[in-house]
Scaffold this active site. Structure first.
Site, mmCIF file in Angstrom:
data_model
loop_
_atom_site.group_PDB
_atom_site.id
_atom_site.type_symbol
_atom_site.label_atom_id
_atom_site.label_comp_id
_atom_site.label_asym_id
_atom_site.label_seq_id
_atom_site.Cartn_x
_atom_site.Cartn_y
_atom_site.Cartn_z
ATOM 1 C CB SER A 1 -4.518 -83.548 -60.010
ATOM 2 O OG SER A 1 -3.585 -84.466 -60.302
ATOM 3 C CG ASP B 1 2.519 -81.701 -62.805
ATOM 4 O OD1 ASP B 1 3.002 -83.032 -62.066
ATOM 5 O OD2 ASP B 1 1.884 -81.341 -62.615
ATOM 6 C CG HIS C 1 1.043 -82.529 -59.381
ATOM 7 N ND1 HIS C 1 0.522 -82.757 -60.618
ATOM 8 C CD2 HIS C 1 0.113 -83.071 -58.638
ATOM 9 C CE1 HIS C 1 -0.771 -83.033 -60.733
ATOM 10 N NE2 HIS C 1 -0.851 -83.361 -59.437
#
Length: 711
Positions: free
Chosen positions: A563, A648, A683
């Site tokens: 991330s 995501d 995610h």
């Protein structure tokens, strides 16, 4: 995730041939996918950026899906020789985990709550027992049954009504973090007919057992922006909107104080917070603003007796302090200091009990737990004697208890759940996570904290763990991990999965770089906005330190982040690609400028206080100077493995897709570059308890392959 390395192909073929289980190597005629370039100029502040892969941001375009699937196919073919090893790693990691496990029970409102797992099942079973742990078990939710027919499933935020008869819960089956709230009658087992879509999943009960408050999300941006009130039995379409967070840089949420006296609406941004309160006994009343938002003023509130206790940075308390105010006079002109600001101690949180105040602090990077009696007859710290540990308050819903439940873990010690009697100081270890298989002995491993020197002279702490007998000869493979954003601190914690690295000779290290809050709030401030590059150079300097001290070399050093940590990976391979043999970038935020200029993308506007607003030319130019996608050059890059998820909601799949496409176009090396897209997840990756281990096995197989480790 996985790889092969065309440049040292001869040696890798030799290493692979020596392992009878892995006889096949990638064929030289397997070509990486090609993706069309479509001219696209992005103009801002008299600057023009060429973004020829911009078209990949359309997930409805069949050509986009085709490209992602071709990348997946390339990855699978190029790593086919490691598939058996991946399977072995998965089984190895899984074998250390107790499948028929359960949580330590906690008591709330007359019931003991337990989450347990059954052998062979991926999802938890949520249960409770009335009054006694010897009572008959009530199964509230069996997530395995609810998950049937779904490739992705997540149940979150179970909230039980005050009379213990009803429970709300949220379900997401897409992995976009858009939860539908359902309500279950815990007595009859019936799921009520009303269902509430597009929420965060959580709900808060008023005292009347028939009114709930919940947070709705914006359909497009997924920002949590509205609070609604729902009455049982009524159509959710007629739910009353209580509050709309109009400022696009803020999100909102709702909860009940531990004292059960107030419903609280919170509004938050990176730099500013605001609360509204309402008596839980009058759910149709009007919420009252606790303290109007003031840019730069952060505060959190907890209720006790007739007062609110406030953790805040008021009065330039950079590391935060504790204040209090009467619950009928909540404006900050009434706030009084309880624990003043301390320059060398970061006040992270508090936990309130009837007779005790528990303060979670951080000093020199280390967790501290301070226990105080309200009557001032006791004030002491829990003792910890390590430099690579994590400790913090756990689940403590019982306001009247004199027992603090906290968790403890270190790089060499499995996670423990501990009950500590704050009056007698008696400590009871309720559970230490079991590491199955009979091979784990914590005495076989060592951990320590070292300090690297950054280019500006700042000392960067690094926590390390390795198997005893490690020699500083530069030959050790080392995996260096970091995050470095949003003030999130990556504390040193135990992982049974990580043993698969350590037992094969790897050192595992966490670089506590600026951008987190490991060394207090200033550590965060020094790694964001126009100081963001400190995060990247800290990681590079920590890497150089690992090499200079003989822990590893650039032939054996690997980097990993996800991330915002994936942004870190993208930045460091542009800055110092020669330091790393391999890099794992998970769901990486790498197209910083384009994303931050697009306020229709989920979460963008709320990020301005973290990264800056590129509509301002100063921030635009600074972002552009480090944005990984904008700074890909014609040069040699390390072996790289990039992962993403089609759904995501945090970092859109097209960021890593564009980045990989541009790297393929520009890089001058023969090192491998793989992208693996989970076409069914978002995610957080796969949802099953053990499915996630398959993703870890891919990561480990990638770096093992580069090291010539085949079993």
């Amino acid at each position: 995730m996985n790889y092969l390395h065309s440049l040292g192909l001869a040696s890798l073929i030799f290493a692979t041939a020596c392992e009878t289980k892995q006889k096949k190597t990638p064929s030289m005629d397997i070509m990486p996918p090609k993706v069309e370039k479509i001219a696209k100029n992005l103009e801002m502040h008299d600057d023009v950026r060429d973004d020829s892969y911009y078209w990949l941001n359309d997930r409805e375009n069949p050509e986009v899906i085709d490209y992602l699937e071709r990348e997946n196919d390339y990855y699978e073919k190029m790593t086919a020789h490691t598939k058996g090893f991946q399977d072995d790693l998965f089984e190895e990691m899984k074998s250390r985990i107790k499948e028929d496990d359960e949580s330590v029970p906690y008591k709330l409102n007359g019931y003991y709550y337990i989450t347990r797992f059954e052998t062979g099942k991926d999802y938890p079973i949520y249960t409770r027992k009335k009054d006694s742990l010897e009572a008959e078990e009530e199964i509230m939710f069996d997530a395995n049954e609810l998950a049937e027919g779904h490739s992705y499933f997540n149940l979150n935020s179970i909230s039980v009504s005050p009379d213990n008869t009803l429970a709300t819960f949220g379900i997401d089956t897409v992995s976009r973090r858009k939860y539908t709230i359902y309500i279950k009658n815990l007595i009859t087992g019936e799921i009520l007919k009303e269902k509430i879509p597009l929420t965060t999943g959580g709900a808060t009960w008023a005292s009347d057992n028939k009114t709930i408050f919940y947070t709705r999300k914006d359909e497009q941006t997924l920002r949590s922006n509205e609070i609604y009130r729902h009455t049982l039995g009524e159509n959710p379409d007629s739910d009353v909107k209580i509050f709309t967070e109009e400022d696009e840089t803020f999100g909102t949420y709702v909860y009940k104080t531990k004292s059960k006296k107030f419903i609280v609406i919170g509004s938050y941004s990176t730099l500013t917070s605001e609360y509204q309160i309402l008596s839980a006994d009058t759910p149709k009343g009007e919420f009252k603003v606790f303290q109007p938002r003031t840019r730069g003023l952060e505060y959190d509130i907890a209720h006790y007796g007739d007062d609110f206790y406030i953790v805040t940075n008021k009065d330039k308390a950079t590391n935060f302090k504790l204040m209090k105010t009467p619950d009928n006079k909540t404006g900050m002109e009434n706030w009084k200091d309880v624990i003043p600001h301390r320059k060398d101690v970061f006040l992270e949180d508090i936990e309130i009990f009837k007779d005790y105040l528990v303060v979670s602090e951080r000093s020199n990077g280390l967790n501290k737990i301070n226990i105080k009696r309200w009557d001032n007859t006791a004030d002491y710290y829990l003792p910890f004697d390590n430099e690579t540990y994590t400790a913090g308050a756990s689940t403590n819903p019982d306001f009247d208890s004199e027992v603090l439940r906290y968790g403890y873990s270190s790089l060499t010690t499995p996670s423990s759940t501990i009950d500590f009697n704050m009056r007698t100081k008696e400590k009871t270890v309720l559970k230490e996570t079991e590491v199955l298989g009979g091979k784990f002995d914590k005495s076989n491993y060592e951990s320590k904290r070292v300090w690297a020197t950054a280019e500006d002279g700042t000392k960067i702490p690094v926590s390390m763990v390795y198997k005893k007998g490690m020699k500083n000869n530069g030959e050790n493979p080392l995996l260096l991990y970091a995050y470095g954003s949003y003030g999130a601190t990556i504390d040193p914690y135990f992982s049974s999965v990580r043993l698969s690295l350590l037992d094969r000779g790897f050192i595992y290290a966490i670089a506590h770089i600026r951008g987190g809050q490991y060394l207090g709030r200033d550590w965060y401030e020094d790694g964001k906005l126009l100081n963001k590059k400190n995060t990247f150079t800290d990681f590079v300097d920590a890497s150089k330190f690992m090499i200079s001290e003989g822990y590893t070399s650039n032939k054996h050093l690997y980097a990993q982040g996800g991330s915002a940590g994936g942004l870190l990976m993208g930045a460091v391979v542009n800055l110092a690609p020669e330091l790393y043999n391999g890099v794992i970038a998970a769901v990486p935020f790498v197209d910083v400028v384009t994303t931050m200029l697009d306020d229709t993308i989920p979460l963008t506007t709320g990020e301005y206080d973290e990264w800056g607003n590129p509509n301002d030319p100063d921030y635009y130019n600074y972002m552009k100077s480090y944005s990984p996608y904008d700074n890909v050059e014609a040069k040699a890059y390390p072996n790289m493995f990039v992962t993403t998820g089609l759904h995501d909601s945090q970092v859109q799949y097209w960021e890593p897709a564009k980045w990989v496409a541009k790297l393929r176009e520009m890089k001058t090396d023969n090192n491998v570059l793989f992208m693996d897209t989970n076409m069914e997840a978002g995610h957080g990756g796969a949802s099953g308890r053990f499915e996630a281990l398959k993703e870890v096995a891919k990561n480990y197989a990638f770096i093992f392959d580069l090291e010539g480790i085949t079993k």
